[in-house]
Design a protein around this motif. Structure first.
Motif, PDB file in Angstrom:
ATOM      1  N   UNK A1063       0.894  -1.140   0.045  1.00  0.00           N
ATOM      2  CA  UNK A1063       0.045  -0.095  -0.038  1.00  0.00           C
ATOM      3  C   UNK A1063       0.894   1.197   0.167  1.00  0.00           C
ATOM      4  N   UNK A1064       1.347   1.641  -1.315  1.00  0.00           N
ATOM      5  CA  UNK A1064       2.469   2.668  -1.273  1.00  0.00           C
ATOM      6  C   UNK A1064       1.890   3.991  -0.962  1.00  0.00           C
ATOM      7  N   UNK A1099       7.442  11.451  -1.617  1.00  0.00           N
ATOM      8  CA  UNK A1099       7.367  11.539  -3.166  1.00  0.00           C
ATOM      9  C   UNK A1099       7.683  10.453  -3.635  1.00  0.00           C
ATOM     10  N   UNK A1100       8.608   9.577  -3.323  1.00  0.00           N
ATOM     11  CA  UNK A1100       9.104   8.314  -4.072  1.00  0.00           C
ATOM     12  C   UNK A1100       7.634   7.309  -4.034  1.00  0.00           C
ATOM     13  N   UNK A1101       7.183   7.303  -2.905  1.00  0.00           N
ATOM     14  CA  UNK A1101       6.011   6.420  -2.760  1.00  0.00           C
ATOM     15  C   UNK A1101       4.789   6.628  -3.567  1.00  0.00           C
ATOM     16  N   UNK A1102       4.412   8.091  -3.698  1.00  0.00           N
ATOM     17  CA  UNK A1102       3.608   8.618  -4.590  1.00  0.00           C
ATOM     18  C   UNK A1102       3.887   8.326  -6.115  1.00  0.00           C
ATOM     19  N   UNK A1103       4.939   8.479  -6.466  1.00  0.00           N
ATOM     20  CA  UNK A1103       5.780   8.145  -7.684  1.00  0.00           C
ATOM     21  C   UNK A1103       5.355   6.895  -8.303  1.00  0.00           C
ATOM     22  N   UNK A1104       5.209   5.668  -7.362  1.00  0.00           N
ATOM     23  CA  UNK A1104       4.905   4.500  -7.551  1.00  0.00           C
ATOM     24  C   UNK A1104       3.321   4.298  -7.655  1.00  0.00           C
ATOM     25  N   UNK A1105       2.608   5.080  -7.430  1.00  0.00           N
ATOM     26  CA  UNK A1105       1.044   4.890  -7.396  1.00  0.00           C
ATOM     27  C   UNK A1105       0.624   5.417  -8.673  1.00  0.00           C
ATOM     28  N   UNK A1106      -0.194   4.961  -9.206  1.00  0.00           N
ATOM     29  CA  UNK A1106      -0.938   5.495 -10.437  1.00  0.00           C
ATOM     30  C   UNK A1106      -1.383   6.875 -10.230  1.00  0.00           C
TER      31      UNK A1106
END
Length: 1406
Positions: A1063-1064, A1099-1106
């Protein structure tokens, strides 16, 4: 006293009393010393308050006194109230005391003292109820001697006698206070005369008279014959005196040496009657005859003859003469033969003669003669307290002699402190003195041990000895010290006199340093100790045998054999039997009993009785008719508690006795409790001996058979019970609170096992810090419980007449025995013992009763388990608790302590009533057992014994059905203790199966908290939460938000947990929340670093999200303003939640990084946390952080011009300043892409060039304009790279700036170059795309700027030639440009015309 004539008495000595504190006073009458002229024997006596006429505080209260030479010691004693300052020592300076008497009236006690040179009247006021109203407690505890010292030397209280020569020194005196209290009478006998002194109580004036016969021959001539024949005394010399008051008149009875009793009138000083008391053949013996007053009309005289002695009772009889006048005469009533021993003292009453004798071996005896009936004139002996048996001190192999002797010598009540102190002084054989009043028993014990050790070392200092030799020397020296104690004990215990305490109906024996009371013996005591008048005892026993005289006589004969066996048994046999009983092994006891009756003394090392003794006992037993019935009678008499009787509620015992405390409880003083304890011990010891001897006789009869007979089993139980009573009476215990008492009692209180109803230990500091278990029990609870039982029995029996103190004493002792009896149904003693928290004694008590006592078995086991738990033995405690669990509803002690304050308590209360016939239901029994487990679990939890709590919880859970409401509670207990022990996986499984959802959530929260505290993140990450995952996440998030952000690892764990689960987006949200809290709540130095890291991770986590879900919702912070618009009233609509996109988070990251950079260079950076990004950027520029400032400006889209102006100024400053300071700010910028220069200025300009090139937008010159403007403002030269770049971008603007800043020459040069370039020469160096030609479009010529430039050059040219030259050159170029422009224009017109024609022609052609 209305007591049976055959009743014997036994001495009771108060023991273990605090040391006496003496009030000392000296009375000096100024007379000549007479101590060397008279040998005054010590006298003693006692006086008892007339309690029925006084307040209850004077009940059981008396004064005893003793004299020695010129010292009089008085001690006031109350059996009910502990008195303060109750010992008075009077010293009549150099004047021996002859007589002491005490009398009582409504307001005071009067002391009359006659010495050889003076007479004294001392008044002790009695506290009244009105004076004591304000301080009742103090008045009841203060002795009448409390403040008497100040009034002793008043002149009206004494009178000095006439006589100064040795021949006139008196030898005998008597005193009397008249009933009216007006006058005090003193009769003093001199060798030559008998004087009567009458002292007025108001003024102290004294009138003296001589009492003598009206003979012609003087009295001194009567002594002439004796002087001539060598005899110093005549037959008419006075040997004893007594006063009598009859019908208001005072009479004096005088007993002369010729045994003639004469009655004198003090009013007429004449003899009224004479009686010759001597027998017909009696010749005067060596002892002096004595006269004792019974009452005002009756007297008793002891007459000593050469071969025997008599007691003569005589009376004063009133006769009516012929002239109807009353006359008094002396009449002899009775003559009784006395013992053939030396009489020490005697007293008489209407019914008894009490006498104290001493034989040639200095052994004392007290005998009683009942004179109430004519046909019963037989002496009955009293049992005096024996001296300590030195053979009781045995040193077994492996036992330290010091421990053995100290435990015996310092046993409570064994030896008085003064005895041990005197023995220590004698043992040291030195002059080392110490204040005994300042030494506690422990300190005295240390002194004794040190003294004996010093003696041992003195003997060994020159030798090397073996261990056996050392022990031999130690035993010898300790035995020597014990012999010193024994000698002083015997000396100080010698009786000096006795007195009848009429109101108390008892007798006081005055000793050298203490006193004792006589109490009636029980029947068994009489038969065992006295053994006299057994026929009368048989008649007394008959009612207990259904008036069967044969059985009664058989019982007496059985007791006679029992007494004979007691004499046959050696001390070794008795001591060995006691040790076997203490070991509590029935097989060992039975084997020893078989050894005793085996008759083989050589085989069993002195244990066996001789064969002839055994045969003698056997024959006597066989000769007893109806032996079985006699044994049954004896067993009935030995039984203290009727097993079939039901015990009353113990609460009634305590509450019923509370009212007795207002005036002092009966026997409530230290003396009273000590007498009670000693009486209990005496009776228990005698009965134990009776049971022991009976058991041996039963073995002899049964010929070593097993315990098959019912009477033997019963006797064995009685034997064990009385052994327990003796153990309780002798067991030493400290009066001071034990070290671990408070923690232990607090644990019991927290578990609701102790209510604090009474604390066993006193806070008062005592010099005698040791007492017996029985005495401590009586002080704290036992006495009041026994008194309430006595009170209830008397109410039920409707007893109106108050019993004597002797009868009450035995009644109270009987109730105490009922409380202490092991098989008693009340729980008073074990409940109190449980509250002492004295674990050694508790364990010993339980051990002594184990194996034979069925009653309260599980209650004692529960006590033992609690004690073992407190002593650090939880294994044993747990096993015992398991065995007790099922008995909660079967014993009242467990019922009271386990189920108190529970709903089940009232439901099961009927089980312990008299008429209880119901049993607990299975459900109630299960609930009771669960309450028991809960109590035990509380105890184990207080001892941090989690393993055992787990086992107990599992046991409880095993008994409960799955739907029981108590099951979740035990599951929670199981979870908590697994958690405390670090069994985290077991704890998780325990909470998962918990049936209560709320408890499950609470347990999960505890587990999460503990695992975070222990940093067991691996376990937190890998536990199978399943349906608890949402709750787990909620708990972790709540904990993360509740903890301080400065030391919060929960966010990192939660990020890892969510990332692991994939769950990024939630992981990014967690890290952004951490960054936000770091911004708002943290003041830590590394908060900015953490914030930057958190934002970067987010930011890194959100970059891995749609892309559709790359946003975060956060709560609005108070200082944030995100208005959505305006409402109808015109107010801004501010949302509670703000939605952030990825770009917003990046901007926050840039700002955080900028703040971090700023914090490295400014100490006040934290004050700018709420500043805007633009402000932060400019602050960075001021600190030389230009690259960071530009990054922030680019991210937040604010003007970079101030930053470049600051950098330009820094470059100019660096160029002008040749120092190396510029490197400090240059290194804080990004120089990685720059070629290294040695000069800081070159590096600075290179940095500026790079930043201008990187940040200047295409088709824009704002940055270069700003830079050039700043350079020109600072009057610096424009770098060539910038100059060339600017020309290629906007040369007209550059020209304007030069003109603006009055850089005319440079502007002129630039203008000339520009015009040349427009004309086609060098246009590639400017921003022109083409030159001025006919075919090219028109060019914008900066005419205004050039015009302004030329004007400036012209103005300056008048003064400076270079400006004029420049003007001319420029003017020439402008002219040339104009000409070219005109020509080109004309050509363009022509070309345009021609082109237009061509176009028209083409149009026509078309």
């Amino acid at each position: 006293m209305s007591i049976n004539c055959t009743v014997s008495y036994r001495e009771v000595v108060p023991k273990n009393i605090n040391p006496e504190e003496w009030l000392e006073a000296e009375i000096n009458t100024g007379t000549q010393s007479t101590l060397q002229d008279i040998k005054s024997l010590g006298k003693s006596g006692a006086f008892c308050y007339n309690s029925p006429d006084k307040s209850p505080q004077y009940r059981n209260r008396f004064i005893y006194w003793r004299t020695y030479q010129d010292i009089l010691e008085l001690s006031e004693v109350s059996l009910d109230i502990t008195l303060l300052r109750n010992n008075l020592r009077l010293r009549f300076t150099d004047s021996a005391v002859l007589n002491v008497s005490l009398s009582e009236d409504d307001t005071s006690i009067t002391l009359l003292v006659a010495t050889v040179s003076s007479i004294h009247r001392i008044v002790f006021p009695l506290p009244t109820e009105t004076s004591a109203a304000g301080s009742a407690l103090d008045s009841q505890t203060q002795s009448i001697f409390f403040d008497v010292i100040a009034h002793l030397k008043e002149r009206s209280m004494y009178h000095v006698l006439d006589g100064s020569v040795a021949i006139n020194v008196p030898q005998l005196a008597v005193s009397h206070m008249c009933e009216s209290g007006v006058e005090a009478y003193f009769a003093v006998d001199y060798q030559s005369k008998l004087m009567l002194h009458v002292m007025s109580c108001r003024t102290g004036n004294t009138v003296s008279h001589e009492i003598k016969e009206p003979n012609l021959m003087p009295r001194f001539l009567h002594n002439l014959k004796g002087a001539l024949t060598g005899r110093g005394e005549t037959v008419e010399s006075v040997i004893s005196l007594a006063f009598s008051q009859i019908e208001g008149s005072i009479y004096l009875l005088v007993l002369y040496r010729n045994n003639e009793l004469r009655l004198w009138s003090t009013a007429t000083l004449q003899s009224i009657s004479t009686l010759n008391c001597a027998s017909a053949s009696g010749i005067q013996g060596l002892q002096n005859s004595l006269l004792r007053k019974i009452d005002e009309y009756n007297f008793c005289i002891f007459l000593s003859y050469e071969k025997n002695s008599d007691f003569v009772c005589c009376s004063i009889v009133s006769n009516l003469s012929e002239s109807n006048t009353k006359t008094l005469s002396l009449v002899l009533q009775r003559r009784v033969c006395a013992h053939n021993m030396d009489l020490v003292d005697f007293h008489a009453t209407q019914t008894h003669i009490w006498s104290l004798w001493c034989n040639a071996s200095c052994e004392f005896n007290v005998s009683t003669l009942f004179i109430g009936a004519r046909n019963a004139l037989e002496w009955v002996s009293s049992a005096l307290e024996p001296s300590p048996d030195r053979f009781c001190v045995t040193t077994e192999q492996g036992v330290d002699p010091k421990e053995a002797y100290c435990s015996y010598i310092f046993h409570p009540g064994r030896f008085d402190r003064n005895v041990i102190a005197k023995a220590l002084f004698m043992f040291r054989r030195g002059n080392v003195l110490f204040d005994i009043n300042q030494l506690t028993m422990n300190m005295l014990k240390e002194q004794v041990c040190q003294a004996v050790e010093d003696e041992i070392q003195n003997e060994l200092k020159e030798y090397v000895v073996s261990d056996d030799e050392y022990l031999e020397i130690a035993v010898r020296l300790w035995d020597h010290f014990y012999s010193c104690c024994e000698q002083y004990h015997i000396k100080f215990s010698e009786p000096t006199g006795l007195a009848v305490l009429h109101s108390m109906e008892t007798v006081c024996i005055v000793r050298r340093q203490s006193f004792a009371l006589l109490r009636p013996c029980e029947m068994l005591e009489h038969l065992m100790l006295i053994g006299e008048h057994n026929d009368a005892v048989a008649k007394f026993v008959a009612p207990y045998c259904r008036n069967d005289e044969t059985t009664a006589k058989a019982f007496v004969e059985l007791m006679t054999v029992n007494n004979q066996l007691e004499k046959y048994l050696t001390d070794t046999i008795k001591m060995d039997l006691d040790k076997k009983f203490y070991q509590r092994d029935d097989n060992v006891v039975q084997n020893m009993l078989k050894q005793i009756i085996s008759g083989n003394d050589s085989q069993y090392d002195g244990i066996a009785l001789p064969t002839n003794y055994i045969n003698d006992i056997h024959q006597k037993l066989l000769a007893i008719p109806n032996l079985d019935a006699a044994i049954d009678v004896l067993l009935d008499l030995l039984a203290i508690v009727d097993v079939e009787a039901f015990a009353e509620a113990k609460a009634g015992y305590v509450s019923g006795a509370r009212f007795l405390q207002s005036t002092g409880a009966l026997f409530g003083s230290d003396y009273g409790i000590s007498i009670l304890a000693e009486t209990v011990k005496q009776i228990a010891t005698i009965r134990f001996a009776v049971c022991r001897n009976l058991l041996i006789m039963q073995y002899i009869i049964c010929n070593q058979a097993g315990l098959q007979n019912y009477s033997m089993v019963t006797n064995m139980n009685f034997l064990n019970s009385y052994y327990t009573l003796v153990w309780v009476a002798e067991c030493p215990i400290s009066l001071n609170t034990p070290v671990n008492f408070e923690p232990s009692i607090q644990r019991l209180t927290r578990a609701q096992l102790f209510t604090g109803y009474t604390r066993p230990y006193s806070s008062q500091i005592r010099l005698n810090s040791q007492t017996t278990l029985l005495s401590l029990f009586l002080q704290s609870k036992g006495l009041f419980s026994a008194l309430s039982m006595l009170l209830r029995e008397r109410k039920e029996g409707s007893q109106t007449k108050e019993a004597s103190i002797s009868q009450t004493l035995l009644e109270v002792v009987n109730f105490i025995n009922q409380i202490l009896w092991p098989e008693a149904l009340n729980d008073l003693f074990i409940e109190w013992l449980f509250g002492t928290c004295h674990h050694i004694i508790i364990q010993d008590y339980v051990r002594i009763l184990n194996g034979w006592c069925v009653e309260k078995k599980y209650s004692r086991s529960f006590m033992l388990a609690v004690s073992l738990l407190d002593c650090g033995e939880p294994d044993k405690a747990l096993q015992i608790f398991k065995s007790v669990a099922e008995s909660v509803v079967t014993e009242s002690f467990l019922y009271e302590h386990i189920l108190k304050n529970t709903p089940l308590y009232k439901k099961l209360s009927k089980l312990f009533n008299k008429d209880a016939s119901s049993l607990a239901t299975p459900e109630q029994h299960t609930q009771a057992v669960m309450h028991f487990y809960l109590k035990v679990i509380q105890l184990f939890e207080q001892h941090d014994a989690g393993d055992y709590v787990i086992e107990l919880a599992q046991l409880a859970m095993g008994r409960l059905p799955k739907d029981d409401p108590q099951l979740p509670m035990f599951q929670s207990i199981l979870f908590n203790n697994h958690l405390q022990l670090g069994h985290y996986e077991e704890a998780f499984h325990a909470l998962v199966v918990n049936a209560d959802v709320s408890r499950r959530k609470d347990c999960l929260r505890q587990l999460v908290i503990v695992l975070f505290q222990c940093k067991r993140f691996d376990l937190l990450m890998n536990l199978p939460y399943n349906f608890l995952q949402d709750e787990f996440e909620y708990i972790v998030e709540s904990r993360a938000r509740s903890l301080s952000i400065d030391q919060n690892e929960v966010y990192n764990f939660l990020y890892s947990f969510q990332a692991t689960k994939g769950n990024m987006r939630k992981a990014g949200t967690v890290m952004y929340e951490q960054a936000m809290r770091l911004q708002v709540d943290s003041d830590a130095p590394n908060a900015l670093d953490k914030r930057c890291s958190s934002l970067l991770v987010s930011i890194n986590c959100l970059n891995l999200v749609d892309e559709r879900y790359r946003w975060i919702a956060k709560p609005r912070i108070a200082d944030e303003n995100h208005a959505l618009g305006m409402d109808q009233t015109g107010a801004e609509i501010v949302p509670d939640v703000v939605v952030l996109e990825l770009k917003d988070i990046r901007r926050e990251l840039l700002l955080a990084e900028a703040l971090r950079e700023l914090s490295h260079h400014r100490k006040d950076a934290h004050s700018y946390e709420n500043a805007s990004a633009e402000e932060i950027g400019y602050l960075l520029a001021t600190c030389g952080l230009y690259t960071a400032a530009l990054r922030l400006a680019c991210g937040h889209e604010f003007s970079v011009l101030p930053i470049f102006e600051s950098l330009t100024a820094a470059c100019i400053s660096t160029s002008e300043d040749k120092s190396n300071d510029a490197w400090s700010w240059l290194q804080n910028n990004d120089l990685a892409d720059l070629t290294h220069r040695n000069s800081a200025a070159d590096m600075a300009w290179s940095l500026l060039q790079k930043l201008v090139e990187d940040n200047e937008a295409v088709d824009s010159t704002n940055i270069r304009k700003s830079v050039v403007n700043r350079i020109l403002t600072l009057n610096a030269f424009i770098p060539k790279w910038l100059y060339d770049s600017y020309k290629l971008s906007n040369s007209r603007e550059l020209l304007y700036l030069l003109v603006k800043h009055n850089r005319l020459l440079e502007a002129s040069e630039l203008a000339c170059e520009m015009i040349s370039a427009m004309l086609g020469a060098g246009s590639e160096y400017f921003d022109f795309k083409h030159s001025l030609t006919v075919t090219n479009p028109q060019l914008a010529f900066p005419i205004n700027t050039i015009d302004l430039l030329m004007h400036g050059l012209k103005l300056n040219g008048a003064q400076q030639t270079e400006y004029q030259l420049a003007h001319d050159e420029l003017e020439e170029q402008v002219t040339r440009y104009v000409e070219t422009l005109q020509r080109t224009t004309e050509d363009k017109i022509k070309l345009a015309t021609l082109t237009e024609r061509e176009n028209r022609q083409q149009q026509r052609l078309a």
